[in-house]
Design a protein around this motif. Structure first.
Motif, PDB file in Angstrom:
ATOM      1  N   MET A  95       0.852  -1.219   0.000  1.00 46.56           N
ATOM      2  CA  MET A  95       0.000   0.000   0.000  1.00 46.56           C
ATOM      3  C   MET A  95       0.869   1.244   0.000  1.00 46.56           C
ATOM      4  N   LEU A  96       0.435   2.237  -0.721  1.00 43.91           N
ATOM      5  CA  LEU A  96       1.180   3.492  -0.797  1.00 43.91           C
ATOM      6  C   LEU A  96       1.015   4.257   0.510  1.00 43.91           C
ATOM      7  N   ARG A  97       2.125   4.606   1.126  1.00 41.82           N
ATOM      8  CA  ARG A  97       2.047   5.327   2.405  1.00 41.82           C
ATOM      9  C   ARG A  97       1.909   6.820   2.181  1.00 41.82           C
ATOM     10  N   THR A  98       0.998   7.433   2.910  1.00 42.93           N
ATOM     11  CA  THR A  98       0.835   8.879   2.737  1.00 42.93           C
ATOM     12  C   THR A  98       2.095   9.626   3.147  1.00 42.93           C
ATOM     13  N   LYS A  99       2.829   9.059   4.127  1.00 37.93           N
ATOM     14  CA  LYS A  99       4.049   9.708   4.584  1.00 37.93           C
ATOM     15  C   LYS A  99       5.050   9.832   3.422  1.00 37.93           C
ATOM     16  N   LYS A 100       5.088   8.754   2.638  1.00 37.34           N
ATOM     17  CA  LYS A 100       6.010   8.721   1.511  1.00 37.34           C
ATOM     18  C   LYS A 100       5.634   9.801   0.478  1.00 37.34           C
ATOM     19  N   LEU A 101       4.365  10.130   0.473  1.00 41.18           N
ATOM     20  CA  LEU A 101       3.865  11.107  -0.502  1.00 41.18           C
ATOM     21  C   LEU A 101       4.093  12.545  -0.076  1.00 41.18           C
ATOM     22  N   ALA A 102       4.266  12.760   1.243  1.00 40.60           N
ATOM     23  CA  ALA A 102       4.236  14.128   1.769  1.00 40.60           C
ATOM     24  C   ALA A 102       5.176  15.079   1.041  1.00 40.60           C
ATOM     25  N   LYS A 103       6.415  14.651   0.818  1.00 38.32           N
ATOM     26  CA  LYS A 103       7.380  15.579   0.222  1.00 38.32           C
ATOM     27  C   LYS A 103       7.060  15.920  -1.243  1.00 38.32           C
ATOM     28  N   PRO A 104       6.908  14.879  -2.101  1.00 40.39           N
ATOM     29  CA  PRO A 104       6.577  15.216  -3.488  1.00 40.39           C
ATOM     30  C   PRO A 104       5.264  15.992  -3.629  1.00 40.39           C
ATOM     31  N   LEU A 105       4.351  15.803  -2.676  1.00 41.45           N
ATOM     32  CA  LEU A 105       3.077  16.513  -2.799  1.00 41.45           C
ATOM     33  C   LEU A 105       3.237  18.015  -2.702  1.00 41.45           C
ATOM     34  N   ARG A 106       4.264  18.437  -1.951  1.00 41.39           N
ATOM     35  CA  ARG A 106       4.461  19.881  -1.792  1.00 41.39           C
ATOM     36  C   ARG A 106       4.897  20.526  -3.100  1.00 41.39           C
ATOM     37  N   ASP A 107       5.613  19.777  -3.920  1.00 41.67           N
ATOM     38  CA  ASP A 107       6.103  20.350  -5.171  1.00 41.67           C
ATOM     39  C   ASP A 107       5.612  19.533  -6.368  1.00 41.67           C
ATOM     40  N   PRO A 108       4.744  20.124  -7.189  1.00 45.78           N
ATOM     41  CA  PRO A 108       4.186  19.373  -8.317  1.00 45.78           C
ATOM     42  C   PRO A 108       5.239  18.846  -9.293  1.00 45.78           C
ATOM     43  N   VAL A 109       6.381  19.540  -9.362  1.00 42.36           N
ATOM     44  CA  VAL A 109       7.414  19.079 -10.306  1.00 42.36           C
ATOM     45  C   VAL A 109       8.050  17.784  -9.793  1.00 42.36           C
ATOM     46  N   THR A 110       8.404  17.776  -8.515  1.00 44.48           N
ATOM     47  CA  THR A 110       8.953  16.550  -7.905  1.00 44.48           C
ATOM     48  C   THR A 110       7.915  15.430  -8.001  1.00 44.48           C
ATOM     49  N   PHE A 111       6.672  15.785  -7.738  1.00 42.58           N
ATOM     50  CA  PHE A 111       5.570  14.823  -7.810  1.00 42.58           C
ATOM     51  C   PHE A 111       5.515  14.177  -9.197  1.00 42.58           C
ATOM     52  N   ALA A 112       5.574  15.037 -10.241  1.00 46.62           N
ATOM     53  CA  ALA A 112       5.476  14.521 -11.613  1.00 46.62           C
ATOM     54  C   ALA A 112       6.624  13.562 -11.922  1.00 46.62           C
ATOM     55  N   LYS A 113       7.823  13.962 -11.500  1.00 46.47           N
ATOM     56  CA  LYS A 113       8.998  13.129 -11.813  1.00 46.47           C
ATOM     57  C   LYS A 113       8.973  11.828 -11.022  1.00 46.47           C
ATOM     58  N   LYS A 114       8.779  11.930  -9.698  1.00 50.45           N
ATOM     59  CA  LYS A 114       8.905  10.761  -8.830  1.00 50.45           C
ATOM     60  C   LYS A 114       7.728   9.810  -8.955  1.00 50.45           C
ATOM     61  N   LEU A 115       6.526  10.363  -9.044  1.00 48.46           N
ATOM     62  CA  LEU A 115       5.358   9.485  -8.959  1.00 48.46           C
ATOM     63  C   LEU A 115       4.703   9.190 -10.297  1.00 48.46           C
ATOM     64  N   LEU A 116       4.949  10.054 -11.290  1.00 47.65           N
ATOM     65  CA  LEU A 116       4.319   9.791 -12.591  1.00 47.65           C
ATOM     66  C   LEU A 116       5.357   9.445 -13.654  1.00 47.65           C
ATOM     67  N   GLY A 117       6.647   9.547 -13.293  1.00 53.17           N
ATOM     68  CA  GLY A 117       7.699   9.232 -14.254  1.00 53.17           C
ATOM     69  C   GLY A 117       7.656  10.176 -15.440  1.00 53.17           C
ATOM     70  N   TRP A 118       7.221  11.406 -15.210  1.00 54.15           N
ATOM     71  CA  TRP A 118       7.066  12.392 -16.296  1.00 54.15           C
ATOM     72  C   TRP A 118       7.859  13.635 -15.917  1.00 54.15           C
ATOM     73  N   THR A 119       8.806  14.021 -16.782  1.00 55.88           N
ATOM     74  CA  THR A 119       9.654  15.171 -16.474  1.00 55.88           C
ATOM     75  C   THR A 119       9.209  16.382 -17.271  1.00 55.88           C
ATOM     76  N   PRO A 120       8.691  17.395 -16.578  1.00 59.18           N
ATOM     77  CA  PRO A 120       8.244  18.584 -17.311  1.00 59.18           C
ATOM     78  C   PRO A 120       9.416  19.335 -17.912  1.00 59.18           C
ATOM     79  N   HIS A 121       9.208  19.988 -19.061  1.00 58.93           N
ATOM     80  CA  HIS A 121      10.257  20.879 -19.543  1.00 58.93           C
ATOM     81  C   HIS A 121      10.153  22.181 -18.757  1.00 58.93           C
ATOM     82  N   GLU A 122      11.124  23.074 -18.940  1.00 59.17           N
ATOM     83  CA  GLU A 122      11.237  24.251 -18.072  1.00 59.17           C
ATOM     84  C   GLU A 122       9.973  25.105 -17.999  1.00 59.17           C
ATOM     85  N   ALA A 123       9.354  25.326 -19.158  1.00 57.39           N
ATOM     86  CA  ALA A 123       8.154  26.168 -19.165  1.00 57.39           C
ATOM     87  C   ALA A 123       7.018  25.454 -18.435  1.00 57.39           C
TER      88      ALA A 123
END
Ligand SMILES: Nc1ncnc2c1ncn2[C@@H]1O[C@H](COP(=O)(O)OP(=O)(O)OP(=O)(O)O)[C@@H](O)[C@H]1O
Ligand SMILES: [Mg+2]
Length: 444
Positions: free
Chosen positions: A1-29
């Motif tokens: 099960m996905l732990r909410t604690k594990k999510l806390a940090k990436p949740l604060r920053d959508p860019v980290t969230f996208a990279k870590k949890l969705l495997g999607w790296t946004p370009h700069e813009a």
């Protein structure tokens, strides 16, 4: 099960969230867009910029970060809404976040529910009546320029009333409609309104050759290329200062000065005084050579009269200018009283002729602005790339009043203080203020 604690940090920053949890790296813009939390966010971006993918990611992040939230993604047609919805499902299906998905339904309309209670709906705007009765914490309009004004004001915006929700508009420009209005309002960027403009080629994942080919095919200055790939709102029929002319007057390497550096310099200053919540803007130009050059720019809000007067006195001491022209219309009057030993007052009127009354010159706004327009059209004045000034010039318009006459003013939501300060400085370059024509200017 996905732990909410594990999510806390990436949740604060959508860019980290996208990279870590969705495997999607946004370009700069895309990073800039994802991180902007303005309540009304507007993004004008060229074709294939990555608008839809970026919004899919943004919607997922918001849903996870705000348990129990309701979001709508609305596109002009059902197919377009479906594309983003499919992207959301695809991104989640290869992510550990899939464990948080409760159910996905496609009929009657696409809808994704998370175990946290958050919901993402995908809808089209072609039958806005289907949207009535819904409320939302956040709405994303993809291809916002193609969604009708009536749908936005009568149906979509009221959906946000219950929760004072957020509205994101993203798309390629399509005329001067609600999308354009929001875009202008956000140019100043604050917590309520923020906007961006990006050409297609900031997306490193699309082919540069393709864009180059389109540029050749349509022509670099064609309406089509500038709209579709450069994301410009180019319908500038109403513009008082055509963009081409403004562009020709921008010189990146002009340096602003803190005082006189040469005996030959001839400075003229224009001061547009704040009314209510506007800005006071002070602009100085050096008219010793043609074209005249903007060498001083100051823009500030909410300063007491005494402090503004002190700044003007300081300018007088440091630059020893030929003239300082202060807008003494209404609110500017007390200021002029404090500085009249060193400055000239101009009252801006709605009339048609320049008149003199004591030490105050009354000048119709049309004459003031038209002289500036002529100076810019003929490249008689040049300026560095000051975003506040350039944006105000760009969106200063002719507006037809209900009585049929033409007025000139800033587009709704935009200030005009920089334009007026520059117009006053240019006007101040006259020895004889009543001269009607630009050809008769002593310096130009
Ligand atoms: N951050 C990214 N990483 C990898 N590929 C990306 C990224 N952003 C966009 N792309 C790719 O760029 C292409 C365009 O993306 P997208 O469809 O989101 O653009 P768009 O601006 O919505 O385009 P359109 O104007 O056609 O609607 C797609 O192939 C997409 O997969
Ligand atoms: Mg798209």
């Amino acid at each position: 099960m996905l732990r909410t604690k594990k999510l806390a940090k990436p949740l604060r920053d959508p860019v980290t969230f996208a990279k870590k949890l969705l495997g999607w790296t946004p370009h700069e813009a895309q990073e800039q867009i994802l991180r902007d939390r303005a309540k009304n966010l507007t993004v004008a971006a060229g074709r294939r910029f990555g608008k839809s993918e970026c919004m899919a990611v943004s919607a997922i992040h918001y849903a996870i970060a705000h348990p129990g939230s309701i979001q709508f993604i609305i596109a002009p047609t059902y197919d377009q809404a479906q594309i983003i919805f499919d992207t959301i499902v695809r991104l989640l299906s290869r992510s550990p976040l899939i464990q948080l998905v409760d159910k996905v339904v496609y009929t009657p309309f696409p809808k994704l529910r998370f175990l946290t209670g958050s919901i993402i709906h995908a809808r089209s705007a072609d039958k806005p009546q289907n949207l009535r009765g819904h409320k939302a914490h956040r709405i994303i309009l993809d291809e916002a320029g193609y969604i009708k004004d009536e749908a936005v004001t009568n149906v979509i915006e009221p959906m946000l009333a219950d929760y004072d929700g957020d509205l994101i508009k993203i798309g390629t420009p399509a005329g001067r409609n609600h999308f354009y209005d929001s875009f202008i309002r956000g140019l100043e960027r604050n917590e309520y309104y923020s906007s961006y403009q990006f050409p297609s080629w900031v997306n490193p994942h699309i082919s540069r050759e393709y864009i180059e080919r389109k540029k050749k095919e349509y022509g670099e200055n064609s309406i089509r290329f500038r709209t579709e790939y450069m994301a410009e709102f180019i319908d500038d029929q109403n513009a008082v200062f055509p963009w081409r002319s403004i562009q020709a007057c921008i010189e990146e390497d002009i340096e602003l000065l803190e005082g006189r550096t040469h005996a030959k310099q001839r400075f003229v200053f224009g001061v547009d005084v704040a009314k209510y919540l506007d800005y006071t803007v002070i602009i100085g130009i050096d008219i010793a050579q043609e074209p005249a050059k903007l060498i001083y720019f100051d823009r500030f809000q909410r300063l007491p009269w005494g402090e503004i007067a002190r700044r003007i006195e300081d300018i007088h001491a440091r630059f020893s200018p030929q003239a300082i022209v202060v807008d003494s219309t209404g609110a500017g009057d007390p200021l002029l009283e404090m500085v009249q030993h060193i400055a000239r007052g101009i009252t801006i009127t709605g009339g048609t002729a320049i008149t003199q009354q004591g030490n105050i010159t009354k000048v119709p706004k049309t004459i003031l602005v038209e002289r500036l327009a002529a100076a810019i059209d003929n490249r008689k004045v040049i300026f560095p790339n000051i975003p506040e000034l350039i944006n105000e010039l760009k969106y200063f318009e002719y507006v037809r009043t209900s009585s049929g006459s033409l007025k000139m003013e800033a587009h709704e939501g935009m200030h005009d203080d920089c334009v007026m300060a520059l117009a006053l400085a240019v006007f101040g370059a006259f020895h004889e203020p009543s001269l009607p024509d630009i050809d008769e200017w002593p310096f130009f």
